[in-house]
Design a protein around this motif. Structure first.
Motif, mmCIF file in Angstrom:
data_model
loop_
_atom_site.group_PDB
_atom_site.id
_atom_site.type_symbol
_atom_site.label_atom_id
_atom_site.label_comp_id
_atom_site.label_asym_id
_atom_site.label_seq_id
_atom_site.Cartn_x
_atom_site.Cartn_y
_atom_site.Cartn_z
ATOM 1 N N ILE A 291 -6.616 -23.760 28.827
ATOM 2 C CA ILE A 291 -6.466 -24.121 27.668
ATOM 3 C C ILE A 291 -6.727 -22.962 26.828
ATOM 4 N N ILE A 292 -7.597 -22.008 27.220
ATOM 5 C CA ILE A 292 -8.129 -20.910 26.402
ATOM 6 C C ILE A 292 -7.533 -19.626 27.096
ATOM 7 N N GLY A 293 -7.338 -19.696 28.307
ATOM 8 C CA GLY A 293 -7.103 -18.440 28.991
ATOM 9 C C GLY A 293 -5.351 -18.180 28.918
ATOM 10 N N PHE B 156 -10.943 -14.270 32.677
ATOM 11 C CA PHE B 156 -10.194 -13.954 34.106
ATOM 12 C C PHE B 156 -8.919 -14.489 34.250
ATOM 13 N N ILE B 157 -8.747 -15.811 33.584
ATOM 14 C CA ILE B 157 -7.458 -16.633 33.657
ATOM 15 C C ILE B 157 -6.404 -15.839 32.781
ATOM 16 N N ALA B 158 -6.918 -15.181 31.860
ATOM 17 C CA ALA B 158 -6.135 -14.728 30.735
ATOM 18 C C ALA B 158 -5.435 -13.430 31.372
ATOM 19 N N ARG B 159 -6.145 -12.474 32.074
ATOM 20 C CA ARG B 159 -5.957 -11.444 32.833
ATOM 21 C C ARG B 159 -4.671 -11.721 33.890
ATOM 22 N N MET B 160 -4.870 -12.809 34.441
ATOM 23 C CA MET B 160 -4.138 -13.591 35.773
ATOM 24 C C MET B 160 -2.805 -13.551 35.098
ATOM 25 N N VAL B 161 -2.777 -14.313 33.782
ATOM 26 C CA VAL B 161 -1.540 -14.834 33.177
ATOM 27 C C VAL B 161 -0.721 -13.551 32.596
ATOM 28 N N GLU B 162 -1.587 -12.572 32.069
ATOM 29 C CA GLU B 162 -0.909 -11.393 31.610
ATOM 30 C C GLU B 162 -0.284 -10.789 32.634
ATOM 31 N N THR B 163 -0.709 -10.582 33.893
ATOM 32 C CA THR B 163 -0.215 -9.992 34.973
ATOM 33 C C THR B 163 1.007 -10.649 35.630
ATOM 34 N N SER B 164 0.912 -11.892 35.644
ATOM 35 C CA SER B 164 2.049 -12.992 36.050
ATOM 36 C C SER B 164 3.555 -12.645 34.943
ATOM 37 N N LEU B 165 3.037 -12.667 33.509
ATOM 38 C CA LEU B 165 4.011 -12.572 32.591
ATOM 39 C C LEU B 165 4.716 -11.039 32.731
ATOM 40 N N ALA B 166 3.874 -10.200 33.077
ATOM 41 C CA ALA B 166 4.460 -8.779 33.057
ATOM 42 C C ALA B 166 5.634 -8.465 34.216
ATOM 43 N N GLU B 167 5.516 -9.514 35.065
ATOM 44 C CA GLU B 167 6.301 -9.445 36.268
ATOM 45 C C GLU B 167 7.647 -9.968 35.954
ATOM 46 N N PRO C 236 -3.164 -19.230 26.601
ATOM 47 C CA PRO C 236 -2.771 -18.510 25.279
ATOM 48 C C PRO C 236 -3.241 -17.140 24.862
ATOM 49 N N LEU C 237 -4.132 -16.755 25.367
ATOM 50 C CA LEU C 237 -4.834 -15.445 25.561
ATOM 51 C C LEU C 237 -4.075 -14.634 26.320
ATOM 52 N N GLY C 238 -3.502 -14.977 27.504
ATOM 53 C CA GLY C 238 -2.772 -14.111 28.088
ATOM 54 C C GLY C 238 -1.397 -14.025 27.647
ATOM 55 N N VAL C 239 -0.947 -14.934 26.980
ATOM 56 C CA VAL C 239 0.348 -14.832 26.459
ATOM 57 C C VAL C 239 0.402 -13.781 25.179
ATOM 58 N N LEU C 240 -0.527 -13.987 24.528
ATOM 59 C CA LEU C 240 -0.931 -12.895 23.322
ATOM 60 C C LEU C 240 -0.955 -11.537 23.717
ATOM 61 N N LEU C 241 -1.623 -11.324 25.004
ATOM 62 C CA LEU C 241 -1.868 -10.200 25.317
ATOM 63 C C LEU C 241 -0.539 -9.521 25.771
ATOM 64 N N ILE C 242 0.466 -10.239 26.573
ATOM 65 C CA ILE C 242 1.704 -9.654 26.908
ATOM 66 C C ILE C 242 2.590 -9.502 25.478
ATOM 67 N N LEU C 243 2.409 -10.532 24.553
ATOM 68 C CA LEU C 243 3.277 -10.210 23.219
ATOM 69 C C LEU C 243 2.792 -9.013 22.612
ATOM 70 N N THR C 244 1.702 -8.781 22.398
ATOM 71 C CA THR C 244 1.115 -7.720 21.550
ATOM 72 C C THR C 244 1.086 -6.395 22.143
ATOM 73 N N GLN C 245 1.303 -6.340 23.419
ATOM 74 C CA GLN C 245 0.942 -4.931 24.348
ATOM 75 C C GLN C 245 2.052 -4.095 23.666
ATOM 76 N N PRO C 246 1.928 -2.672 23.666
ATOM 77 C CA PRO C 246 2.783 -1.643 23.268
ATOM 78 C C PRO C 246 4.208 -2.016 23.453
ATOM 79 N N HIS C 247 4.677 -2.383 24.963
ATOM 80 C CA HIS C 247 5.815 -2.524 25.017
ATOM 81 C C HIS C 247 6.383 -3.977 24.952
ATOM 82 N N GLY C 248 5.598 -4.910 24.192
ATOM 83 C CA GLY C 248 5.611 -6.326 24.066
ATOM 84 C C GLY C 248 6.722 -6.516 22.990
ATOM 85 N N ILE C 249 7.162 -8.004 22.670
ATOM 86 C CA ILE C 249 8.223 -8.224 21.936
ATOM 87 C C ILE C 249 7.672 -8.290 20.316
#
Length: 227
Positions: A37-39, A111-122, A41-54
Motif C-alpha cells: 500500500i505504501i511501496g 524495498f518494494i518501491a524499488r522493485m516496483v520502479e524496476t518492473s515499471l521501467a521494463e 505508489p512510491l514506485g509509481v511516483l519514482l517512474i513518473l518523476t524520473q528524468p525520462h518519465g512522463i
C-alpha cells in the motif's frame, strides 16, 4: 536430527510449530499488504518523476530516492529496536504479532518501491508514447498501461518481497515477535534443542520454495510474451 522423526518430538513441539507457522504467515501476509500500500505508489511516483518519465520532476525524484535509500540501508533488527516506542504508540505493544507489523512494513516498503520502479521501467516506451499520443492522462497510463504491462514482472518481484518479509519475521523473533524465528531462538538456541532449530529452518525453506513456485507459475501464466 533423528528426533524430528519421532512421535515424542511432535507430541511435545507439534502444536508450537503449527502455531509458529501460522503466526509467521499472518505477520508476513499483513505486512506485505501494508508494505505494498505504501511501496507501490512510491514506485509509481519514482517512474513518473524520473528524468525520462512522463511527469519528470527532479526535486521529487531525488527526495523520494533519498528517503527510500535511507529506508533500505537500515538493518531490520536495528530499525525494529529503534522504533519500539513508536510501535507501542501505534499498535499498543512492542512485541508479538502486532508489535512486529510496523517495523516490517517500514522496512519492506522502500524495498518494494524499488522493485516496483524496476518492473515499471521494463515497460516498452513505445507503448507509453502511443498512449500519450492518444491523449491518455497520467492516471490512465498508470492503470491501463504501466501496471498491466508490468504485471508479470511485478508478480516475480512480489515473490522476492514476500520472501524478504518472511526472512524479516524470523529476525523479529529475536525480540519476541512470535513465529518460527521466536521458536528457533527460545528453543533451538536458548534451550539447546537442536532439533527445533533444524525443523524451523526446514519449515522456512519449504515456505520460501512454495512462495517462489506459486508466484513464478502465476507470472508465467499471465505473461503474454510466453503465449
Amino acid at each position: 536430527m533423528s528426533e524430528i522423526f519421532t512421535g515424542a518430538f511432535w507430541s511435545q513441539y507439534g502444536s508450537l510449530l503449527s502455531q509458529g507457522t501460522i503466526d509467521t504467515l499472518i505477520m508476513t501476509g499483513i505486512s506485505t499488504v501494508f508494505a505494498y500500500i505504501i511501496g507501490l505508489p512510491l514506485g509509481v511516483l519514482l517512474i513518473l518523476t524520473q528524468p525520462h518519465g512522463i511527469r519528470p520532476n527532479k526535486t521529487v525524484y531525488k527526495l523520494l530516492g533519498w528517503i527510500i535509500n535511507i529506508g533500505r540501508s537500515l538493518p531490520f533488527i536495528i530499525l525494529m529496536i529503534a522504533i519500539m516506542d513508536f510501535t507501542k504508540l501505534l499498535v499498543g505493544t512492542k512485541i508479538g504479532i502486532r508489535g512486529s507489523i510496523p517495523p516490517l512494513v517500514i522496512s519492506a516498503a522502500p524495498f518494494i518501491a524499488r522493485m516496483v520502479e524496476t518492473s515499471l521501467a521494463e515497460v516498452d516506451t513505445g507503448v507509453i508514447e502511443a498512449a500519450q499520443s492518444m491523449g491518455a492522462s497520467t492516471m490512465q497510463i498508470v492503470w491501463k498501461v504501466y501496471l498491466p504491462e508490468a504485471t508479470p514482472s511485478l508478480i516475480l518481484g512480489g515473490a522476492i518481497s514476500v520472501i524478504t518479509i518472511l526472512a524479516y519475521t524470523a529476525i523479529a523473533g529475536a525480540v519476541g515477535s512470535g513465529g518460527l524465528g521466536d521458536l528457533a531462538i527460545r528453543y533451538g538456541y536458548q534451550r539447546k534443542v537442536d532439533s527445533m532449530m533444524l525443523i524451523t529452518v526446514l519449515f522456512l525453506i519449504v515456505l520460501v520454495q512454495l512462495i517462489q513456485f506459486v508466484f513464478s507459475r502465476v507470472s508465467t501464466h499471465i505473461d503474454k510474451r510466453l503465449k
